[in-house]
Design a protein around this motif. Structure first.
Motif, PDB file in Angstrom:
ATOM      1  N   TYR A 181      -2.457   9.868   4.304  1.00  0.00           N
ATOM      2  CA  TYR A 181      -2.683   8.451   4.040  1.00  0.00           C
ATOM      3  C   TYR A 181      -4.180   8.215   4.067  1.00  0.00           C
ATOM      4  N   PRO A 182      -4.675   7.079   3.554  1.00  0.00           N
ATOM      5  CA  PRO A 182      -3.914   6.003   2.907  1.00  0.00           C
ATOM      6  C   PRO A 182      -3.763   6.286   1.414  1.00  0.00           C
ATOM      7  N   GLY A 183      -2.976   5.433   0.750  1.00  0.00           N
ATOM      8  CA  GLY A 183      -2.875   5.489  -0.708  1.00  0.00           C
ATOM      9  C   GLY A 183      -4.110   4.828  -1.309  1.00  0.00           C
ATOM     10  N   TRP A 184      -5.238   5.535  -1.231  1.00  0.00           N
ATOM     11  CA  TRP A 184      -6.512   4.994  -1.732  1.00  0.00           C
ATOM     12  C   TRP A 184      -6.404   4.597  -3.201  1.00  0.00           C
TER      13      TRP A 184
ATOM     14  N   GLN B  39     -14.080   6.958  -3.628  1.00  0.00           N
ATOM     15  CA  GLN B  39     -14.465   5.579  -3.930  1.00  0.00           C
ATOM     16  C   GLN B  39     -15.628   5.566  -4.941  1.00  0.00           C
TER      17      GLN B  39
ATOM     18  N   THR C 161      -3.393   0.650  -3.605  1.00  0.00           N
ATOM     19  CA  THR C 161      -3.504  -0.153  -2.380  1.00  0.00           C
ATOM     20  C   THR C 161      -2.524  -1.318  -2.366  1.00  0.00           C
TER      21      THR C 161
ATOM     22  N   LEU D 197     -12.737  10.107   1.344  1.00  0.00           N
ATOM     23  CA  LEU D 197     -12.402   8.773   0.821  1.00  0.00           C
ATOM     24  C   LEU D 197     -13.631   8.109   0.192  1.00  0.00           C
TER      25      LEU D 197
ATOM     26  N   GLY E 274       0.847  -1.190   0.000  1.00  0.00           N
ATOM     27  CA  GLY E 274       0.000   0.000   0.000  1.00  0.00           C
ATOM     28  C   GLY E 274       0.883   1.241   0.000  1.00  0.00           C
ATOM     29  N   GLN E 275       0.464   2.265  -0.751  1.00  0.00           N
ATOM     30  CA  GLN E 275       1.283   3.477  -0.812  1.00  0.00           C
ATOM     31  C   GLN E 275       0.724   4.545   0.126  1.00  0.00           C
ATOM     32  N   MET E 276       1.295   5.741   0.047  1.00  0.00           N
ATOM     33  CA  MET E 276       0.764   6.875   0.807  1.00  0.00           C
ATOM     34  C   MET E 276      -0.113   7.706  -0.128  1.00  0.00           C
TER      35      MET E 276
END
Lengths: 365, 365
Positions: A244-247, A319, A250, A315, A164-166
């Motif tokens: 974060y997060p790297g939505w 999504q 992932t 987020l 998972g990224q930032m």
């Protein structure tokens, strides 16, 4: 579209490969095999990263090293950093044209040429690295990926995952979707398409140019990878907030791409060495990111970087927009539609298992 | 204790290995290398699983296959199911004595002989598969593991991970720690020690014997692996409740163990092939479990199995007892103390990163 079946038909292709090197003079089968075993191959690997860059560049080095070691030097692979032989975003073309036998990059860099390529890097709010590997090796993912690149004469293998990224570096707080409007942000792949849908302006620029672009205001914000790589570029000196997060990423898969003719020219044992060196390197890179992201995150926290989560409603909106973006791509491009169906089908199969194993255990901490 | 440095000093050891095969008659370096390249090696791999058992037995097959393919048949590995050559729990002894060159098993099976071995399989409430691999490859875990087995002339490599497991099969509800008192349960490794502390009676019996033991009442309860393997043994026909999570095995590493002398006898390229075949197989098995556990879990749900979570207070109590058990082992055994310190140090480094990446993303679903 002709389906390349390198993985499935390795045995058969091997026989053909073995014969291809023979017949130049009368030979017994044993002599033929021995002559093949003495052939030397020298490959170039062009990469999208600065030479020796943590995780990514070192991952390219590790892949080249293990091919050389396992082949006893019969196949040597020379690694070139970005711009040393070709620019980072010309890696695919260089491999397609045979300028280099091999490349090391990220699949979404080719979305202009192959929209479906983006899905093999991962999908926003999609699978984790572990789930993605399940799809690649046991859910038909690699077969689809190789089929997708086959018209270009290029064979891909997964060779690493950043986990998972930032979410990225910003110079203002992100409190609502409004704050993304008009934002010029470096963000590649499907994540970039989602930002566009939210009213932002996605850009893709090579990693090595990000710091300057952010510092000079050419871009307002950027994501790159995660703590290890972001710290290595000093992004904490060019932006105030680290979200974060790297939505959008992932668990991002990286790729080795190989010129089909170069691969076909290898004897069977070297082809197998390339294939399993890639799988071994895949786990190795993920392990390096796992270990070193933790260290870098601690250092960034200690140095006072403002590390915070995106608000949940932002987020959820992203999504929702992701769903719209994916539907549009899938409607436009039949190849993407097939890949998306396979990707989503696999995620739906493993979702429940991940919920009562990984997720449950992590929530107990 | 003499530290074996197979991984770190591969280059140096390689030179020694190469020379060891020469000198039998006057040879040039090239002739020597060529003679070595024509040497054939035939290994036996004894396993702790039934032949072809899903994930575990197939993982052993895949490991043997890729060694054969990459070496062009110069090193062939013949796989034996449990009891075909030696019983499952005698795999370590067989490799130590050279009855077989290689074994495929779980490290905690040897806890009677090597208490520290348990930690390499994982620790209750410990690391996930991905974190554990980070520790192995980038946190000193493999070095410690090889050092721990070195006095026995055996070299271990991680060659797979079941990912998080299930908590097990019970014929009564588990509503409090009291319900574990007097329970005769098949549960190996550190989890078994924790059950003992809770007043239960842990047993370890080979997988192939679990179903009968549970059905005949020799044991009251059992854990085995996860949906894929548990379903393959039909455990759903011998118990009523299927509990999660696998608090005792949050990501269990499996091992290949190799007789040190057999490994030393290989030329350098074959040693590298063995090493990277193990790393490749490690990712392959985890990917197979990821994909197929999801399918099996869905089938078990559809067939009406009562799948439920342990109550949180039971889990918290087990977590507390885990701490006590670990402290006791660490006080008694200096080798375990070193391994535990390294394990815990690594987990503390990655905990924060896992929380804002994997855990955060999984919770957004």
């Amino acid at each position: 579209m002709k389906r390349r079946k390198f993985l499935a038909s390795a045995g058969l292709a091997g026989t053909a490969g073995l014969m291809a090197g023979c017949g130049r003079q009368p030979e017994t089968a044993a002599e033929c095999a021995q002559n093949r075993a003495q052939e030397q191959f020298e490959w170039k690997m062009v990469t999208a990263w600065p030479r020796d860059f943590p995780g990514l560049g070192t991952g390219a080095n590790h892949l080249a090293e293990r091919i050389g070691q396992m082949s006893g030097g019969r196949l040597s692979v020379k690694v070139f950093g970005g711009n040393e032989l070709v620019p980072p975003f010309e890696v695919f073309d260089a491999v397609q044209q045979g300028t280099a036998e091999m490349g090391h990059a990220a699949p979404y860099y080719w979305k202009g040429k192959i929209p479906a390529a983006q899905f093999f890097a991962g999908v926003p709010f999609g699978m984790t690295a572990q789930e993605l590997n399940g799809w690649f090796y046991y859910g038909g993912g690699i077969d689809l990926w190789q089929e997708t690149y086959a018209p270009f004469g290029v064979v891909p293998f997964p060779i690493g995952n950043s986990s998972g990224q930032m979410g990225g570096w910003f110079n203002k707080e992100i409190n609502s979707l409004e704050d993304l409007k008009g934002l010029k942000m470096r963000i590649p792949g499907l994540g970039g398409e989602v930002l566009k849908r939210a009213g932002g302006t996605p850009q893709n620029i090579p990693g090595a140019e990000i710091f300057t672009a952010l510092q000079t205001g050419t871009i307002d914000a950027t994501e790159w990878v995660g703590p290890l790589n972001d710290q290595a570029y000093g992004l904490q000196q060019a932006a105030k907030y680290y979200y974060y997060p790297g939505w959008h990423e992932t668990g991002t898969a990286l790729e080795a791409i190989i010129n089909q003719q170069a691969l076909d020219a290898l004897p069977e044992d070297l082809r197998q060495i390339v294939k399993y060196a890639c799988q071994s390197a895949n786990l190795d890179m993920l392990s390096e990111f796992m270990a070193r992201n933790g260290e870098s995150l601690a250092q960034l926290r200690e140095s006072g970087v403002d590390i915070r989560a995106f608000p949940e409603d932002v987020l959820r909106e992203l999504q929702r927009l992701t769903g719209e973006v994916l539907m549009d791509i899938v409607e436009d491009d039949p190849v993407s539609a097939r890949v998306y169906e396979s990707f989503t089908g696999f995620l739906n199969t493993v979702r429940d298992w991940s919920a009562i194993s990984e997720k449950f255990i992590l929530n107990l901490r």
